[in-house]
Write a protein that holds these residues in place. Structure first.
Motif, PDB file in Angstrom:
ATOM      1  N   SER A 106     -14.541  75.323  66.476  1.00  0.00           N
ATOM      2  CA  SER A 106     -13.667  75.337  65.295  1.00  0.00           C
ATOM      3  C   SER A 106     -12.826  76.606  65.201  1.00  0.00           C
ATOM      4  N   THR A 107     -13.136  77.599  66.021  1.00  0.00           N
ATOM      5  CA  THR A 107     -12.360  78.843  65.989  1.00  0.00           C
ATOM      6  C   THR A 107     -11.096  78.765  66.834  1.00  0.00           C
ATOM      7  N   LEU A 108     -10.887  77.628  67.499  1.00  0.00           N
ATOM      8  CA  LEU A 108      -9.707  77.462  68.352  1.00  0.00           C
ATOM      9  C   LEU A 108      -8.512  77.057  67.482  1.00  0.00           C
ATOM     10  N   GLN A 109      -7.962  78.019  66.783  1.00  0.00           N
ATOM     11  CA  GLN A 109      -6.951  77.730  65.767  1.00  0.00           C
ATOM     12  C   GLN A 109      -5.575  77.426  66.337  1.00  0.00           C
ATOM     13  N   ASN A 110      -5.383  77.618  67.645  1.00  0.00           N
ATOM     14  CA  ASN A 110      -4.116  77.242  68.281  1.00  0.00           C
ATOM     15  C   ASN A 110      -4.210  75.909  69.011  1.00  0.00           C
ATOM     16  N   LEU A 111      -5.388  75.300  68.985  1.00  0.00           N
ATOM     17  CA  LEU A 111      -5.596  74.050  69.718  1.00  0.00           C
ATOM     18  C   LEU A 111      -4.816  72.912  69.069  1.00  0.00           C
ATOM     19  N   GLU A 112      -4.057  72.190  69.887  1.00  0.00           N
ATOM     20  CA  GLU A 112      -3.246  71.069  69.412  1.00  0.00           C
ATOM     21  C   GLU A 112      -3.844  69.722  69.801  1.00  0.00           C
ATOM     22  N   ILE A 113      -4.542  69.673  70.936  1.00  0.00           N
ATOM     23  CA  ILE A 113      -5.111  68.421  71.438  1.00  0.00           C
ATOM     24  C   ILE A 113      -6.570  68.651  71.807  1.00  0.00           C
ATOM     25  N   LEU A 114      -7.458  67.858  71.193  1.00  0.00           N
ATOM     26  CA  LEU A 114      -8.885  67.909  71.509  1.00  0.00           C
ATOM     27  C   LEU A 114      -9.344  66.489  71.805  1.00  0.00           C
ATOM     28  N   LYS A 115      -9.715  66.250  73.068  1.00  0.00           N
ATOM     29  CA  LYS A 115     -10.104  64.917  73.515  1.00  0.00           C
ATOM     30  C   LYS A 115     -11.526  64.984  74.069  1.00  0.00           C
ATOM     31  N   LEU A 116     -12.432  64.269  73.379  1.00  0.00           N
ATOM     32  CA  LEU A 116     -13.843  64.300  73.730  1.00  0.00           C
ATOM     33  C   LEU A 116     -14.418  62.893  73.919  1.00  0.00           C
ATOM     34  N   GLU A 117     -13.570  61.881  73.940  1.00  0.00           N
ATOM     35  CA  GLU A 117     -14.047  60.509  73.977  1.00  0.00           C
ATOM     36  C   GLU A 117     -14.815  60.169  75.253  1.00  0.00           C
ATOM     37  N   MET A 118     -15.656  59.137  75.125  1.00  0.00           N
ATOM     38  CA  MET A 118     -16.418  58.598  76.255  1.00  0.00           C
ATOM     39  C   MET A 118     -17.326  59.647  76.890  1.00  0.00           C
ATOM     40  N   ASN A 119     -18.128  60.289  76.033  1.00  0.00           N
ATOM     41  CA  ASN A 119     -19.188  61.175  76.481  1.00  0.00           C
ATOM     42  C   ASN A 119     -20.486  60.736  75.814  1.00  0.00           C
ATOM     43  N   ARG A 120     -21.462  61.623  75.756  1.00  0.00           N
ATOM     44  CA  ARG A 120     -22.742  61.321  75.108  1.00  0.00           C
ATOM     45  C   ARG A 120     -23.069  62.385  74.069  1.00  0.00           C
ATOM     46  N   LEU A 121     -22.050  62.883  73.415  1.00  0.00           N
ATOM     47  CA  LEU A 121     -22.223  63.935  72.432  1.00  0.00           C
ATOM     48  C   LEU A 121     -22.948  63.404  71.204  1.00  0.00           C
ATOM     49  N   LYS A 122     -23.760  64.249  70.605  1.00  0.00           N
ATOM     50  CA  LYS A 122     -24.506  63.849  69.412  1.00  0.00           C
ATOM     51  C   LYS A 122     -24.330  64.918  68.333  1.00  0.00           C
ATOM     52  N   GLY A 123     -25.008  64.713  67.206  1.00  0.00           N
ATOM     53  CA  GLY A 123     -24.892  65.669  66.114  1.00  0.00           C
ATOM     54  C   GLY A 123     -23.642  65.420  65.286  1.00  0.00           C
ATOM     55  N   SER A 124     -23.385  66.306  64.364  1.00  0.00           N
ATOM     56  CA  SER A 124     -22.268  66.136  63.441  1.00  0.00           C
ATOM     57  C   SER A 124     -21.053  66.941  63.869  1.00  0.00           C
ATOM     58  N   LEU A 125     -19.922  66.600  63.289  1.00  0.00           N
ATOM     59  CA  LEU A 125     -18.732  67.414  63.486  1.00  0.00           C
ATOM     60  C   LEU A 125     -18.912  68.716  62.719  1.00  0.00           C
ATOM     61  N   PRO A 126     -18.421  69.843  63.247  1.00  0.00           N
ATOM     62  CA  PRO A 126     -18.562  71.115  62.533  1.00  0.00           C
ATOM     63  C   PRO A 126     -17.942  71.041  61.136  1.00  0.00           C
ATOM     64  N   GLU A 127     -18.642  71.571  60.151  1.00  0.00           N
ATOM     65  CA  GLU A 127     -18.169  71.536  58.775  1.00  0.00           C
ATOM     66  C   GLU A 127     -16.856  72.292  58.607  1.00  0.00           C
ATOM     67  N   ASN A 128     -16.681  73.338  59.428  1.00  0.00           N
ATOM     68  CA  ASN A 128     -15.454  74.146  59.332  1.00  0.00           C
ATOM     69  C   ASN A 128     -14.358  73.664  60.271  1.00  0.00           C
ATOM     70  N   LEU A 129     -14.393  72.382  60.592  1.00  0.00           N
ATOM     71  CA  LEU A 129     -13.385  71.782  61.471  1.00  0.00           C
ATOM     72  C   LEU A 129     -11.968  72.028  60.955  1.00  0.00           C
ATOM     73  N   GLY A 130     -11.833  72.131  59.639  1.00  0.00           N
ATOM     74  CA  GLY A 130     -10.521  72.309  59.027  1.00  0.00           C
ATOM     75  C   GLY A 130      -9.821  73.591  59.392  1.00  0.00           C
ATOM     76  N   GLN A 131     -10.516  74.509  60.044  1.00  0.00           N
ATOM     77  CA  GLN A 131      -9.890  75.752  60.496  1.00  0.00           C
ATOM     78  C   GLN A 131      -8.900  75.519  61.631  1.00  0.00           C
ATOM     79  N   MET A 132      -9.028  74.383  62.299  1.00  0.00           N
ATOM     80  CA  MET A 132      -8.192  74.105  63.472  1.00  0.00           C
ATOM     81  C   MET A 132      -6.853  73.524  63.013  1.00  0.00           C
ATOM     82  N   THR A 133      -6.104  74.329  62.319  1.00  0.00           N
ATOM     83  CA  THR A 133      -4.926  73.849  61.590  1.00  0.00           C
ATOM     84  C   THR A 133      -3.762  73.418  62.482  1.00  0.00           C
TER      85      THR A 133
END
Length: 292
Positions: A106-133
């Motif tokens: 979530s600290t990657l504040q310059n990130l424009e594209i985040l693609k994580l589909e088709m993996n086996r990730l678990k858990g929740s999305l970070p609560e501070n996801l909104g920092q990635m403006t």
């Protein structure tokens, strides 16, 4: 003579580190190590310059892109991913990543594209996801992600694509999604979302795709959905909706697909020019399979 020697020495020293910083290089090696780099389809020669490493793009001596799409990554995404403060694109889709997303992402504040589909990730999305403006595209479909969709997602004002389909998300659709007025595609298909659709969805004036099928949503479709003048695909089948009487203002001229459970409601909309499929599965996007 001594001055000339010092200038040459400084230049040599600068050039030896000009490729990227030591910290970023160590973070790349950490990514390589933690995700089984030796078994990647396209592996890295750690003794070669970073600029030659597959999927890594460097600009102004900073890592700006990591694209390891469909490259047989396994293991856990390390917290050191947060090191790349200038990263604009991170594509780790179609791999075998496990574990939870590190909070540091979530600290990657310059990130424009985040693609994580088709993996086996678990858990929740970070609560501070909104920092990635700066984020414009977030796709994480077909994983084992769970918990509630964080309310902070409404702070991602630049977001155009959000696809969290085929996970285990529960709870309501956060009202803050209505703040994403640049959003063009919203995919929440096949989760455990419940409750009524928020009327705030009517604020998404640029929305072209709204895919909510295979959840536990219920109640009436809010009349505000009729404000979605750009909507082309609207898929809500396999939910518990019981009324569509408030959406007759929907502009059918742009609507191409409307999937709903016709047999479950007494008053169904009769849009003659719309393709209706009561058993059609909602589309999950696989553009990367050909574009990368």
């Amino acid at each position: 003579m001594m001055k000339t020697f010092l200038i040459i020495a400084v230049c040599i020293s600068f050039n030896s580190y000009a490729e990227i910083s030591k910290v970023e290089k160590e973070a790349l090696i950490d990514l390589y190590t933690k995700t089984g780099g030796q078994d990647w389809d396209h592996t890295w020669d750690l003794n070669s310059p970073v600029t030659t490493w597959y999927g890594v793009s460097v600009k102004n001596d900073r890592v700006v892109k990591i694209n390891l799409f469909h490259n047989n990554l396994s293991g856990v995404l390390p917290g050191s991913i947060g090191t790349f403060k200038n990263l604009k694109e991170l594509n780790l889709a179609f791999n075998q990543l496990t574990g939870e997303l590190p909070l540091e992402i979530s600290t990657l504040q310059n990130l424009e594209i985040l693609k994580l589909e088709m993996n086996r990730l678990k858990g929740s999305l970070p609560e501070n996801l909104g920092q990635m403006t700066a984020l414009q595209e977030l796709t994480a479909f077909n994983n084992f992600l769970s918990g509630e969709i964080p309310n902070s997602i409404g702070d991602l004002k630049a977001l155009r694509t959000l696809n969290l389909s085929s996970n285990n998300f529960k709870g309501i659709i956060p009202l803050s999604i209505g703040k994403l007025d640049q959003l063009e595609s919203l995919g929440l298909f096949e989760n455990r979302l419940e409750g009524e659709l928020p009327s705030e969805l009517g604020n998404l004036i640029n929305l072209k795709e709204l895919v909510l099928a295979n959840n536990q949503l219920n109640g009436a479709i809010p009349k505000e959905v009729g404000q979605l003048a750009s909507l082309q695909i609207f898929q809500i089948q396999n939910n518990g909706f019981d009324s569509f009487e408030d959406i007759y203002s929907l502009k059918v001229s742009s609507l191409l697909v409307f999937d709903f459970d016709n047999e479950k409601i007494e008053t169904a909309p009769d849009f003659k020019d719309i393709k209706k499929y009561t058993t059609r599965m909602a589309d999950t996007k696989f553009e990367d399979d050909t574009n990368n």
